[in-house]
Design a protein around this motif. Structure first.
Motif, PDB file in Angstrom:
ATOM      1  N   MET A   1       0.810  -1.204   0.000  1.00  0.00           N
ATOM      2  CA  MET A   1       0.000   0.000   0.000  1.00  0.00           C
ATOM      3  C   MET A   1       0.849   1.261   0.000  1.00  0.00           C
ATOM      4  O   MET A   1       0.373   2.311  -0.394  1.00  0.00           O
ATOM      5  N   ASP A   2       2.104   1.168   0.472  1.00  0.00           N
ATOM      6  CA  ASP A   2       2.919   2.374   0.531  1.00  0.00           C
ATOM      7  C   ASP A   2       3.295   2.882  -0.857  1.00  0.00           C
ATOM      8  O   ASP A   2       3.801   3.979  -0.997  1.00  0.00           O
ATOM      9  N   LYS A   3       3.023   2.123  -1.901  1.00  0.00           N
ATOM     10  CA  LYS A   3       3.308   2.536  -3.275  1.00  0.00           C
ATOM     11  C   LYS A   3       2.084   3.134  -3.956  1.00  0.00           C
ATOM     12  O   LYS A   3       2.129   3.460  -5.123  1.00  0.00           O
ATOM     13  N   LEU A   4       0.989   3.262  -3.236  1.00  0.00           N
ATOM     14  CA  LEU A   4      -0.247   3.786  -3.805  1.00  0.00           C
ATOM     15  C   LEU A   4      -0.076   5.256  -4.150  1.00  0.00           C
ATOM     16  O   LEU A   4       0.342   6.065  -3.325  1.00  0.00           O
ATOM     17  N   LYS A   5      -0.387   5.612  -5.396  1.00  0.00           N
ATOM     18  CA  LYS A   5      -0.238   6.990  -5.846  1.00  0.00           C
ATOM     19  C   LYS A   5      -1.428   7.822  -5.369  1.00  0.00           C
ATOM     20  O   LYS A   5      -2.573   7.380  -5.458  1.00  0.00           O
TER      21      LYS A   5
ATOM     22  N   LEU B   1     -14.445  23.558 -13.574  1.00  0.00           N
ATOM     23  CA  LEU B   1     -13.812  23.416 -12.274  1.00  0.00           C
ATOM     24  C   LEU B   1     -14.698  22.634 -11.306  1.00  0.00           C
ATOM     25  O   LEU B   1     -14.200  21.832 -10.525  1.00  0.00           O
ATOM     26  N   ALA B   2     -15.994  22.837 -11.376  1.00  0.00           N
ATOM     27  CA  ALA B   2     -16.909  22.127 -10.479  1.00  0.00           C
ATOM     28  C   ALA B   2     -16.795  20.620 -10.680  1.00  0.00           C
ATOM     29  O   ALA B   2     -16.705  19.859  -9.712  1.00  0.00           O
ATOM     30  N   ASP B   3     -16.776  20.187 -11.925  1.00  0.00           N
ATOM     31  CA  ASP B   3     -16.663  18.765 -12.223  1.00  0.00           C
ATOM     32  C   ASP B   3     -15.300  18.223 -11.785  1.00  0.00           C
ATOM     33  O   ASP B   3     -15.212  17.149 -11.198  1.00  0.00           O
ATOM     34  N   ARG B   4     -14.250  18.984 -12.069  1.00  0.00           N
ATOM     35  CA  ARG B   4     -12.909  18.529 -11.667  1.00  0.00           C
ATOM     36  C   ARG B   4     -12.803  18.421 -10.152  1.00  0.00           C
ATOM     37  O   ARG B   4     -12.185  17.496  -9.630  1.00  0.00           O
ATOM     38  N   TRP B   5     -13.409  19.369  -9.426  1.00  0.00           N
ATOM     39  CA  TRP B   5     -13.372  19.312  -7.969  1.00  0.00           C
ATOM     40  C   TRP B   5     -14.119  18.082  -7.462  1.00  0.00           C
ATOM     41  O   TRP B   5     -13.645  17.380  -6.589  1.00  0.00           O
ATOM     42  N   GLU B   6     -15.311  17.823  -7.989  1.00  0.00           N
ATOM     43  CA  GLU B   6     -16.088  16.659  -7.551  1.00  0.00           C
ATOM     44  C   GLU B   6     -15.318  15.366  -7.791  1.00  0.00           C
ATOM     45  O   GLU B   6     -15.286  14.478  -6.938  1.00  0.00           O
ATOM     46  N   ARG B   7     -14.693  15.252  -8.939  1.00  0.00           N
ATOM     47  CA  ARG B   7     -13.910  14.059  -9.260  1.00  0.00           C
ATOM     48  C   ARG B   7     -12.670  13.951  -8.377  1.00  0.00           C
ATOM     49  O   ARG B   7     -12.321  12.873  -7.915  1.00  0.00           O
ATOM     50  N   PHE B   8     -12.003  15.086  -8.147  1.00  0.00           N
ATOM     51  CA  PHE B   8     -10.841  15.077  -7.263  1.00  0.00           C
ATOM     52  C   PHE B   8     -11.254  14.643  -5.864  1.00  0.00           C
ATOM     53  O   PHE B   8     -10.589  13.818  -5.238  1.00  0.00           O
ATOM     54  N   LEU B   9     -12.335  15.211  -5.343  1.00  0.00           N
ATOM     55  CA  LEU B   9     -12.794  14.891  -3.993  1.00  0.00           C
ATOM     56  C   LEU B   9     -13.142  13.411  -3.869  1.00  0.00           C
ATOM     57  O   LEU B   9     -12.813  12.773  -2.866  1.00  0.00           O
ATOM     58  N   GLU B  10     -13.783  12.867  -4.886  1.00  0.00           N
ATOM     59  CA  GLU B  10     -14.103  11.438  -4.873  1.00  0.00           C
ATOM     60  C   GLU B  10     -12.822  10.600  -4.819  1.00  0.00           C
ATOM     61  O   GLU B  10     -12.699   9.682  -4.007  1.00  0.00           O
TER      62      GLU B  10
ATOM     63  N   LEU C   1      -7.890   8.244   0.803  1.00  0.00           N
ATOM     64  CA  LEU C   1      -7.862   8.187   2.268  1.00  0.00           C
ATOM     65  C   LEU C   1      -8.240   6.802   2.775  1.00  0.00           C
ATOM     66  O   LEU C   1      -7.606   6.271   3.686  1.00  0.00           O
ATOM     67  N   ALA C   2      -9.273   6.233   2.180  1.00  0.00           N
ATOM     68  CA  ALA C   2      -9.709   4.899   2.596  1.00  0.00           C
ATOM     69  C   ALA C   2      -8.644   3.853   2.270  1.00  0.00           C
ATOM     70  O   ALA C   2      -8.350   2.968   3.086  1.00  0.00           O
ATOM     71  N   ALA C   3      -8.042   3.958   1.102  1.00  0.00           N
ATOM     72  CA  ALA C   3      -7.051   2.968   0.669  1.00  0.00           C
ATOM     73  C   ALA C   3      -5.793   2.985   1.533  1.00  0.00           C
ATOM     74  O   ALA C   3      -5.191   1.939   1.774  1.00  0.00           O
ATOM     75  N   VAL C   4      -5.391   4.159   2.000  1.00  0.00           N
ATOM     76  CA  VAL C   4      -4.187   4.244   2.833  1.00  0.00           C
ATOM     77  C   VAL C   4      -4.521   4.174   4.323  1.00  0.00           C
ATOM     78  O   VAL C   4      -3.640   4.313   5.159  1.00  0.00           O
ATOM     79  N   GLY C   5      -5.789   3.947   4.641  1.00  0.00           N
ATOM     80  CA  GLY C   5      -6.203   3.757   6.031  1.00  0.00           C
ATOM     81  C   GLY C   5      -6.266   5.033   6.846  1.00  0.00           C
ATOM     82  O   GLY C   5      -6.193   4.984   8.069  1.00  0.00           O
TER      83      GLY C   5
ATOM     84  N   MET D   1      -4.927  15.650  10.269  1.00  0.00           N
ATOM     85  CA  MET D   1      -4.193  14.755   9.375  1.00  0.00           C
ATOM     86  C   MET D   1      -4.855  14.724   7.996  1.00  0.00           C
ATOM     87  O   MET D   1      -4.173  14.787   6.971  1.00  0.00           O
ATOM     88  N   LYS D   2      -6.182  14.647   7.958  1.00  0.00           N
ATOM     89  CA  LYS D   2      -6.891  14.639   6.673  1.00  0.00           C
ATOM     90  C   LYS D   2      -6.651  15.938   5.903  1.00  0.00           C
ATOM     91  O   LYS D   2      -6.431  15.914   4.695  1.00  0.00           O
TER      92      LYS D   2
END
Length: 147
Positions: A1-5, A17-26, A32-36, A44-45
């Motif tokens: 998992m430490d190699k997760l980009k 920008l609205a669409d890019r933000w929504e996709r970035f946030l997702e 966050l979930a993948a790296v625990g 921290m978040k």
């Protein structure tokens, strides 16, 4: 998992920008979930968000202002102060900055001028058209996925 980009940086200039933000946030929430770290403290978040969001968005972050605490007067309850260390507050501030910048006329122009590229499959082309139509606010005219 430490190699997760981490997710790609958020580009502020140009396009939807609205669409890019929504996709970035997702993608950020998935990251966050993948790296625990999805259960981590807010500080921290926020630190992770500001690390992966990129330089353009970090400059936007520096312009945010936060509401001070408000004492209870009468029936309404007291309101806690907003801070840059609260993840939900920072995400809301970015959302407020990004979402109003959606230009429906421009999005429709992009949709209507989309041409199938040489060598592009019809599946790829129609998928891209469906994605582009989501930001055009076509309402009932928007293509629905096959059920």
């Amino acid at each position: 998992m430490d190699k997760l980009k981490p997710p790609h940086e958020l580009k502020i200039a140009g396009g939807n920008l609205a669409d890019r933000w929504e996709r970035f946030l997702e993608r950020f929430r998935w990251y966050l979930a993948a790296v625990g770290e999805d259960g981590s403290e807010d500080k921290m978040k926020v630190a992770i968000l500001l690390t992966v969001v990129g330089a353009e968005a970090q400059e936007v972050f520096r312009t945010f202002t936060y509401e001070p605490a408000k004492a209870a007067v009468g029936n309404p309850p007291a309101v806690q102060a907003e801070t840059a260390g609260q993840c939900n507050t920072v995400v809301r501030k970015f959302t407020e900055f990004c979402v109003p910048r959606k230009n429906v006329i421009y999005e429709r122009y992009v949709f209507h001028t989309r041409v199938q590229g040489e060598g592009e499959t019809i599946d790829s082309f129609t998928t891209d058209l469906r994605l582009k139509s989501q930001s055009c606010e076509f309402g009932s005219l928007q293509a629905k996925p096959d059920t």
